[in-house]
Scaffold this motif. Structure first.
Motif, PDB file in Angstrom:
ATOM      1  N   GLY A 176       0.856  -1.190   0.000  1.00 10.43           N
ATOM      2  CA  GLY A 176       0.000   0.000   0.000  1.00 10.43           C
ATOM      3  C   GLY A 176       0.892   1.240   0.000  1.00 10.43           C
ATOM      4  O   GLY A 176       1.993   1.207   0.531  1.00 10.43           O
ATOM      5  N   TYR A 177       0.456   2.317  -0.613  1.00  7.86           N
ATOM      6  CA  TYR A 177       1.203   3.568  -0.542  1.00  7.86           C
ATOM      7  C   TYR A 177       0.264   4.727  -0.831  1.00  7.86           C
ATOM      8  O   TYR A 177      -0.784   4.543  -1.457  1.00  7.86           O
ATOM      9  CB  TYR A 177       2.403   3.590  -1.520  1.00  7.86           C
ATOM     10  N   ASP A 178       0.637   5.916  -0.351  1.00  5.75           N
ATOM     11  CA  ASP A 178      -0.172   7.127  -0.571  1.00  5.75           C
ATOM     12  C   ASP A 178      -1.660   6.883  -0.310  1.00  5.75           C
ATOM     13  O   ASP A 178      -2.528   7.343  -1.055  1.00  5.75           O
ATOM     14  CB  ASP A 178       0.005   7.648  -2.011  1.00  5.75           C
ATOM     15  N   GLY A 179      -1.964   6.152   0.752  1.00  2.00           N
ATOM     16  CA  GLY A 179      -3.363   5.935   1.123  1.00  2.00           C
ATOM     17  C   GLY A 179      -4.080   4.904   0.243  1.00  2.00           C
ATOM     18  O   GLY A 179      -5.264   4.647   0.435  1.00  2.00           O
ATOM     19  N   LYS A 180      -3.352   4.285  -0.720  1.00  3.10           N
ATOM     20  CA  LYS A 180      -3.995   3.262  -1.555  1.00  3.10           C
ATOM     21  C   LYS A 180      -4.065   1.957  -0.765  1.00  3.10           C
ATOM     22  O   LYS A 180      -3.253   1.709   0.112  1.00  3.10           O
ATOM     23  CB  LYS A 180      -3.201   3.066  -2.851  1.00  3.10           C
ATOM     24  N   GLY A 181      -5.030   1.090  -1.121  1.00  3.77           N
ATOM     25  CA  GLY A 181      -5.177  -0.170  -0.390  1.00  3.77           C
ATOM     26  C   GLY A 181      -5.712   0.050   1.012  1.00  3.77           C
ATOM     27  O   GLY A 181      -5.348  -0.688   1.930  1.00  3.77           O
ATOM     28  N   GLN A 182      -6.560   1.073   1.193  1.00  3.73           N
ATOM     29  CA  GLN A 182      -7.148   1.342   2.517  1.00  3.73           C
ATOM     30  C   GLN A 182      -8.635   1.584   2.372  1.00  3.73           C
ATOM     31  O   GLN A 182      -9.097   2.133   1.371  1.00  3.73           O
ATOM     32  CB  GLN A 182      -6.515   2.592   3.137  1.00  3.73           C
ATOM     33  N   PHE A 183      -9.377   1.199   3.397  1.00  3.08           N
ATOM     34  CA  PHE A 183     -10.829   1.419   3.400  1.00  3.08           C
ATOM     35  C   PHE A 183     -11.230   1.851   4.799  1.00  3.08           C
ATOM     36  O   PHE A 183     -11.032   1.113   5.768  1.00  3.08           O
ATOM     37  CB  PHE A 183     -11.552   0.126   2.998  1.00  3.08           C
ATOM     38  N   LEU A 184     -11.774   3.038   4.920  1.00  6.58           N
ATOM     39  CA  LEU A 184     -12.243   3.545   6.215  1.00  6.58           C
ATOM     40  C   LEU A 184     -13.672   3.040   6.423  1.00  6.58           C
ATOM     41  O   LEU A 184     -14.572   3.382   5.649  1.00  6.58           O
ATOM     42  CB  LEU A 184     -12.191   5.079   6.205  1.00  6.58           C
ATOM     43  N   ILE A 185     -13.842   2.191   7.429  1.00 11.78           N
ATOM     44  CA  ILE A 185     -15.162   1.597   7.689  1.00 11.78           C
ATOM     45  C   ILE A 185     -15.864   2.407   8.780  1.00 11.78           C
ATOM     46  O   ILE A 185     -15.372   2.510   9.903  1.00 11.78           O
ATOM     47  CB  ILE A 185     -15.021   0.121   8.150  1.00 11.78           C
ATOM     48  N   HIS A 186     -17.007   2.997   8.421  1.00 16.99           N
ATOM     49  CA  HIS A 186     -17.771   3.798   9.400  1.00 16.99           C
ATOM     50  C   HIS A 186     -18.838   2.964  10.091  1.00 16.99           C
ATOM     51  O   HIS A 186     -19.120   3.163  11.256  1.00 16.99           O
ATOM     52  CB  HIS A 186     -18.466   4.983   8.701  1.00 16.99           C
ATOM     53  N   ASN A 187     -19.486   2.078   9.298  1.00 14.48           N
ATOM     54  CA  ASN A 187     -20.551   1.282   9.923  1.00 14.48           C
ATOM     55  C   ASN A 187     -20.514  -0.154   9.405  1.00 14.48           C
ATOM     56  O   ASN A 187     -19.879  -0.456   8.385  1.00 14.48           O
ATOM     57  CB  ASN A 187     -21.924   1.944   9.700  1.00 14.48           C
TER      58      ASN A 187
END
Ligand code: AMP
Length: 363
Positions: free
Chosen positions: A142-153
């Motif tokens: 992952g780099y520069d925020g890629k490969g990320q998922f912010l889970i809210h609910n």
């Protein structure tokens, strides 16, 4: 010495630029002859020769790399013939978020709470442990925020896991931070250590846009704590070269986010802003030279990344305290094309200079 660099991007380019005055020569392994570093030394590219890595090894007295995603097996193989710094332990640990976090835990270095995730069921259980919001991050590459998922609910769990394409991941508890900081240090073959001051990093859409160096209003105890974490990590990994740690500043002190076994975008200010740049210090470290002084040359420095479009560079060229660095890359959305360093003697001067360059920053 002849220094071989695995990779030929802007980090390799800036390492070479800093290393020529020390009488070093450079060779790069890369994808072709059209990369930021390819005109700065001998290019050993796959398109030129199938055994380009062997040719680089034959050329080099010591080898380093630009990326934590460098293949560990290849580095182990290379190490049989020529020293590679930072060594395999640093590379193996830092290229995997799970291994990195396990090392922070082992060394009692505070970091965001996390759980390893290898399936949707793991993710459901990890969410139960950590609560929401939480960030699902791919473990490698992952780099520069890629490969990320912010889970809210909880309704987003399926979508979040699907976005990882079944790749090994970690779920991290959300840290409500005041600022994002980073610390860059360098360790020599002789175990000498030097630290740069903590800097503040401002991101937009996961990409670093602005670094303020030193970060303002940092208590000396906070700098000392960050240096203690850094020294523990450098010594544990027997690290040689530059190591960067990214940290969150929170109401409860510092939490380490991640680390990189290399020169870092948040250290580019040091080219004009410190007595010895991160690039020169990395080259000094891996070539067995004494480390250089890391004291800032000015009390207030900043680095603005040039992203996607080259933009109005004449504004920077006309500012006496601005220093333009372009990487010989073509324009493309979200691509790091260069940066501008600003040196200043007062906060007001720094802010006025950043304001003149505001076209390079997101609105
Ligand atoms: P990373 O790739 O881990 O540096 O994450 C990219 C960006 O996401 C960071 O610079 C932060 O702004 C944000 N971020 C990452 N991890 C967390 C976390 N655990 N809590 C809050 N924000 C985070």
């Amino acid at each position: 010495m002849k220094i071989g660099i695995l990779g030929a991007g802007q980090l390799g380019r800036m390492m070479a630029i800093s290393g020529y005055p020390l009488n070093h020569q450079f060779g790069f392994s890369g994808n072709g002859n059209n990369e930021p570093a390819s005109l700065l030394g001998h290019m050993f590219a796959l398109e030129d020769t199938a055994d380009h890595i062997e040719s680089l090894v034959a050329f080099a007295d010591v080898i380093t790399y630009e990326s934590e995603n460098t293949d560990v097996a290849a580095v182990k193989e290379i190490s049989k013939n020529v020293a590679v710094y930072p060594g395999v332990k640093s590379l193996f640990t830092t290229q995997h978020r799970g291994r990195e976090k396990a090392l922070f835990d082992q060394l009692n270095i505070p970091c965001a709470p996390y759980q390893r995730v290898n399936s949707e069921q793991d993710l459901i259980e990890a969410v139960n442990v950590l609560g929401l919001p939480a960030i699902l991050k791919i473990a490698t590459e992952g780099y520069d925020g890629k490969g990320q998922f912010l889970i809210h609910n909880e309704n987003q769990i399926g979508e979040a896991w699907a976005s990882m394409n079944d790749a090994e991941s970690i779920l991290e508890g959300f840290v409500s931070f005041k600022r994002e900081l980073s610390l860059i240090a360098v360790r020599g073959i002789d175990n000498d250590h030097k630290y740069y001051p903590l800097v503040e990093n401002i991101h937009h859409n996961g990409i670093l846009r602005l670094t303020i160096a030193p970060a303002q209003n940092i208590d000396s105890a906070v700098q000392a704590t960050a240096e203690r974490y850094m020294k523990t990590l450098l010594d544990e990994m027997d690290h040689v070269g530059v190591l960067t740690i990214e940290l969150f500043e929170t109401d409860n002190g510092l939490a380490v986010n991640e680390m990189a076994p290399r020169v870092h975008n948040s250290g580019h200010w040091s080219i004009e802003g410190a007595n010895t740049s991160q690039f020169e210090n990395h080259i000094r470290a891996i070539s067995g030279m004494p480390l250089g002084d890391t004291t800032p040359t000015h009390a207030f420095n900043a680095m603005i990344n040039i992203i996607g479009k080259t933009g109005p560079i004449d504004i920077a060229l006309k500012l006496p305290n601005a220093h333009l660095h372009l990487y010989d890359k073509s324009e493309r959305a979200d691509r790091k094309l260069g940066h501008i360093n600003i040196t200043a003697n007062s906060q007001a001067e720094l802010e006025a200079s950043i304001d003149k360059l505001k076209d390079f920053l997101p609105k």
